[in-house]
Enzyme design. Structure first.
Site, PDB file in Angstrom:
ATOM      1  N   LYS A   1      -4.056  -3.077   7.147  1.00  0.00           N
ATOM      2  CA  LYS A   1      -4.242  -4.518   7.137  1.00  0.00           C
ATOM      3  C   LYS A   1      -3.253  -5.154   6.171  1.00  0.00           C
ATOM      4  O   LYS A   1      -2.651  -4.494   5.321  1.00  0.00           O
ATOM      5  CB  LYS A   1      -5.681  -4.851   6.756  1.00  0.00           C
ATOM      6  CG  LYS A   1      -6.195  -6.126   7.432  1.00  0.00           C
ATOM      7  CD  LYS A   1      -6.100  -6.080   8.935  1.00  0.00           C
ATOM      8  CE  LYS A   1      -6.484  -7.420   9.574  1.00  0.00           C
ATOM      9  NZ  LYS A   1      -6.142  -7.468  10.982  1.00  0.00           N
TER      10      LYS A   1
ATOM     11  N   ASP B   1       0.873  -1.178   0.000  1.00  0.00           N
ATOM     12  CA  ASP B   1       0.000   0.000   0.000  1.00  0.00           C
ATOM     13  C   ASP B   1       0.905   1.221   0.000  1.00  0.00           C
ATOM     14  O   ASP B   1       1.590   1.500   0.984  1.00  0.00           O
ATOM     15  CB  ASP B   1      -0.893  -0.022   1.238  1.00  0.00           C
ATOM     16  CG  ASP B   1      -1.862   1.162   1.280  1.00  0.00           C
ATOM     17  OD1 ASP B   1      -1.663   2.119   0.528  1.00  0.00           O
ATOM     18  OD2 ASP B   1      -2.806   1.115   2.093  1.00  0.00           O
TER      19      ASP B   1
ATOM     20  N   TYR C   1      -0.683  -0.571  14.573  1.00  0.00           N
ATOM     21  CA  TYR C   1      -1.559  -0.733  13.416  1.00  0.00           C
ATOM     22  C   TYR C   1      -1.219   0.305  12.358  1.00  0.00           C
ATOM     23  O   TYR C   1      -1.328   1.507  12.583  1.00  0.00           O
ATOM     24  CB  TYR C   1      -3.035  -0.591  13.810  1.00  0.00           C
ATOM     25  CG  TYR C   1      -3.926  -0.788  12.604  1.00  0.00           C
ATOM     26  CD1 TYR C   1      -4.104  -2.050  12.063  1.00  0.00           C
ATOM     27  CD2 TYR C   1      -4.538   0.298  11.987  1.00  0.00           C
ATOM     28  CE1 TYR C   1      -4.889  -2.238  10.935  1.00  0.00           C
ATOM     29  CE2 TYR C   1      -5.324   0.120  10.859  1.00  0.00           C
ATOM     30  CZ  TYR C   1      -5.492  -1.152  10.347  1.00  0.00           C
ATOM     31  OH  TYR C   1      -6.245  -1.329   9.221  1.00  0.00           O
TER      32      TYR C   1
END
Length: 392
Positions: free
Chosen positions: A236, A16, A233
């Site tokens: 994902k 990403d 985090y």
């Protein structure tokens, strides 16, 4: 004297690197930047062929070459492509530019640096069909159920019963992503042991599948857990997978069949919710509703002399329309739970969200409740069992 065939390596590496308007797509200029880098690598002989695509906000690089898995030149080329694409994303002011690139320095392999990689080295068959899967807004364990059905469920894969080349079964390599340990389990004889593990997809993930009688690789999954690498985090994992098909492996139709059921997977909004895995063509791989629901694409290629022939967008088929409609119905149902489980993930999966901060803030306000019986088993013993046998 028998001449050994030259081996071909298929490398699928994704990251990403930033999205247009949130978290749902890769800007065409970013894809073009990555394509230019890979074209240079092909011209210079680093790779033999390539294809660039995306699923949601993940840039996916599909490459073929003769250099084997974990090759530093190939991984370095992918890293350069991601960095160039991320630079374009920053120039355009795209959201979360360079999100999966956890360091500025390349150390010879993208593993552990943020991008996820699935690679297999094979001796090409006369006809070598493969299916490349890429998913967005979910984790590597999302492929556990489909892989089990593809390679171990005769109700999905008729070839396990009627094709002599599949009848002996397959070997599954399962990894514990928290302990960095793995185990090989054979099917059908160890099927129940396999299911006992992979039914917990957040921890036990199928990494590779092999044909049991000769050990030939059948499938490989990128099992990197991004939050475990980063310690927080940052998005994902959005895994990729390579599956070989036909001629001694499940047919393409058998490989795709499990995705006609949009099973629940972890991820979705902020990586903290369960939702259905929706099979879509690439044009619909733009998860926008609550940043979802999670999507998966499937591209079919032929590999010949380390060249990619194709792809065919395999989920661009009205036969999957009902699966997509069911996924939308499940989405409606799950969203009505709001912040409650089972839509929201289990607390053990919320470690890298705000939940630990909330618990820390409130820890001094928790007081013993005197009128409740003392539990006889500790929370940590629920899965592993008590340290000593307890008799009533």
């Amino acid at each position: 004297m028998r001449v050994l065939s030259e081996k071909t390596t298929i490398s699928v590496i994704k990251a990403d690197i930033g999205s247009l308007a949130g978290h749902h797509t890769v800007h065409p200029d970013c894809m073009a930047a990555a394509s230019r880098v890979l074209a240079e690598g092909k011209r210079d002989g680093v790779i033999n062929d390539f294809y660039v695509t995306h699923v949601g906000d993940d840039l996916v690089l599909i490459m073929t070459h003769r250099k084997g898995v974990d090759n530093p030149d190939v991984h370095g080329l992918a890293w350069k492509a991601f960095k160039e694409a991320a630079n374009v994303a920053k120039e355009l002011g795209l959201y979360a530019a360079g999100q999966d690139l956890l360091t500025d320095a390349f150390s010879g392999n993208v593993r552990g640096l943020g991008p996820a990689a699935a690679e297999m080295e094979i001796v090409e068959r006369p006809s070598e069909p493969i299916v490349i899967f890429a998913a967005d807004k979910t984790e590597p364990g999302a492929y556990n159920l489909p892989l089990f059905k593809i390679f171990a469920d005769p109700f999905n894969t008729a070839g396990l019963v009627i094709d002599p080349r599949l009848h002996m079964g397959f070997t599954f390599e399962v990894v514990d992503v928290f302990e960095d340990k793995g185990v090989h389990l054979n099917t059908p004889e160890e099927m129940y042991d396999l299911l006992a593990l992979i039914g917990t997809p957040s921890r036990y993930v199928i990494r590779r599948v092999f044909r049991k009688d000769d050990g030939r690789i059948a499938a490989v999954v990128a099992v990197e857990r991004l939050n475990l690498i980063a310690g927080k985090y940052v998005g994902k994992d959005d895994p990729v997978m390579i599956v070989r098909a036909q001629s001694g492996f499940p047919a393409v139709g058998e490989v795709l069949e499990p995705f006609a059921f949009p099973h629940l997977v972890a991820g979705w909004m902020r990586g903290s919710h369960h939702g259905p895995l929706m099979p879509v063509p690439v044009r619909d791989a733009r998860p926008t509703r609550f940043d979802g629901p999670p999507r998966v694409i499937a591209l079919g290629f032929q590999v010949k002399n380390a060249k990619l022939i194709g792809p065919s967008d395999l989920f661009d088929d009205p036969a999957f329309d009902k699966a997509r409609q069911l996924a939308n119905d499940i989405t409606d149902y799950m969203r009505r739970h709001g912040p409650f489980m089972p839509h929201r993930l289990d607390p053990s999966e919320m470690e890298y969200t705000t939940l630990p901060q909330v618990l820390e803030k409130l820890k001094d306000r928790f007081k013993p409740v005197k009128d409740l019986p003392e539990p006889k088993i500790k929370h940590t013993e629920m899965l592993s069992g008590p340290e000593e046998e307890v008799h009533d």
